[in-house]
Scaffold this motif. Structure first.
Motif, PDB file in Angstrom:
ATOM      1  N   ASP A  52       0.819  -1.214   0.000  1.00  0.00           N
ATOM      2  CA  ASP A  52       0.000   0.000   0.000  1.00  0.00           C
ATOM      3  C   ASP A  52       0.855   1.266   0.000  1.00  0.00           C
ATOM      4  O   ASP A  52       0.336   2.365   0.167  1.00  0.00           O
ATOM      5  CB  ASP A  52      -0.932   0.017   1.209  1.00  0.00           C
ATOM      6  N   TYR A  97       0.282   4.196  -2.266  1.00  0.00           N
ATOM      7  CA  TYR A  97       0.156   3.605  -3.599  1.00  0.00           C
ATOM      8  C   TYR A  97      -1.255   3.862  -4.105  1.00  0.00           C
ATOM      9  O   TYR A  97      -2.242   3.498  -3.453  1.00  0.00           O
ATOM     10  CB  TYR A  97       0.427   2.108  -3.561  1.00  0.00           C
ATOM     11  N   GLU A  98      -1.353   4.501  -5.239  1.00  0.00           N
ATOM     12  CA  GLU A  98      -2.647   4.859  -5.808  1.00  0.00           C
ATOM     13  C   GLU A  98      -2.886   4.056  -7.081  1.00  0.00           C
ATOM     14  O   GLU A  98      -2.088   4.097  -8.014  1.00  0.00           O
ATOM     15  CB  GLU A  98      -2.699   6.360  -6.106  1.00  0.00           C
ATOM     16  N   GLU A  99      -3.985   3.337  -7.109  1.00  0.00           N
ATOM     17  CA  GLU A  99      -4.320   2.522  -8.273  1.00  0.00           C
ATOM     18  C   GLU A  99      -5.111   3.333  -9.289  1.00  0.00           C
ATOM     19  O   GLU A  99      -5.678   4.372  -8.976  1.00  0.00           O
ATOM     20  CB  GLU A  99      -5.122   1.299  -7.840  1.00  0.00           C
ATOM     21  N   GLN A 146      -9.782   7.076 -10.636  1.00  0.00           N
ATOM     22  CA  GLN A 146     -10.081   6.094  -9.590  1.00  0.00           C
ATOM     23  C   GLN A 146     -11.583   6.056  -9.351  1.00  0.00           C
ATOM     24  O   GLN A 146     -12.151   6.986  -8.781  1.00  0.00           O
ATOM     25  CB  GLN A 146      -9.378   6.464  -8.274  1.00  0.00           C
TER      26      GLN A 146
END
Length: 225
Positions: A52, A97-99, A146
């Motif tokens: 993360d 952490y960015e998805e 997102q």
């Protein structure tokens, strides 16, 4: 997470910066890391012990930018529009952490960019200004999609003066021309051609409408209801 071990592994990442604001050249990344991305000053990697989190590792000659970026994140604090910064090290920042795909990847893959993304970035800019920052250098590669919303993942120029106008030009292009390509996959060479031509032509007198119309004709997009 053994931070001492990870720090020693981070120091093994071998890359160098390039002139002309070009992307860094990466020579080697220890296989324990997953390479997330890279820019003009740093590389971003993920360690399996902290899925993360990501580590943004700065080139030695760009460590002042690490300090500036850390300052920006401290001012931003917790916001739904921005990634979070949890800590800093000798040559790195620890970020959330960015998805999600970048807006650039959305164009490549034909993923629809909703109007809400535009509104979210405008709200993010307003929030940043309220924290004494200057939100600039916002472009297709540092805004994520997102779940239908926007997330900004690069604040490295928010302490610099001036307005580069890039986001405002993108918004006008979105409103005037996006309906012609909505849901279509745009080859990366086309995006790069538009970007390079934009950089060569943008001035104080730059017209997004005229620029866009020329590309509509060049690419044969025509009008669509």
């Amino acid at each position: 997470m053994n931070i001492n071990l990870i720090e020693s592994q981070l120091k093994q990442i071998d890359f160098h910066v390039n002139p002309g604001n070009e992307l860094v050249t990466i020579k080697w990344v220890p296989p324990v890391f997953h390479l997330i991305g890279w820019g003009t000053d740093a590389v971003v990697v993920q360690h399996p012990d902290g899925p993360d989190r990501v580590f943004k590792v700065f080139a030695r000659e760009r460590l002042h930018k690490k300090e500036n970026e850390y300052d920006v994140y401290q001012r931003i604090g917790q916001s739904p529009y921005f990634a979070r910064c949890f800590a800093k090290g000798e040559n790195y920042l620890v970020l959330s952490y960015e998805e999600g795909p970048t807006l650039y990847q959305c164009l490549e893959q034909g993923i629809v960019i909703p109007e809400q993304v535009i509104a979210d970035v405008e709200d993010a800019r307003t929030y940043a200004r309220s924290r004494g920052l200057n939100p600039r250098d916002i472009h297709l590669k540092n805004v994520l999609l997102q779940n239908g919303r926007a997330k900004l993942i690069d604040v490295s120029e928010f302490l610099q003066p001036g307005d580069d106008g890039r986001w405002d030009h993108l918004v006008q292009g979105y409103r005037d021309f996006y309906h012609l390509i909505k849901g279509k996959k745009i080859p990366s060479w086309v995006i790069e051609l538009v970007k390079k031509t934009y950089y060569m032509q943008v001035t104080d007198e730059f017209s997004v409408s005229e620029f866009g119309r020329r590309f509509v004709q060049l690419l044969g997009l025509g009008k669509r209801d």
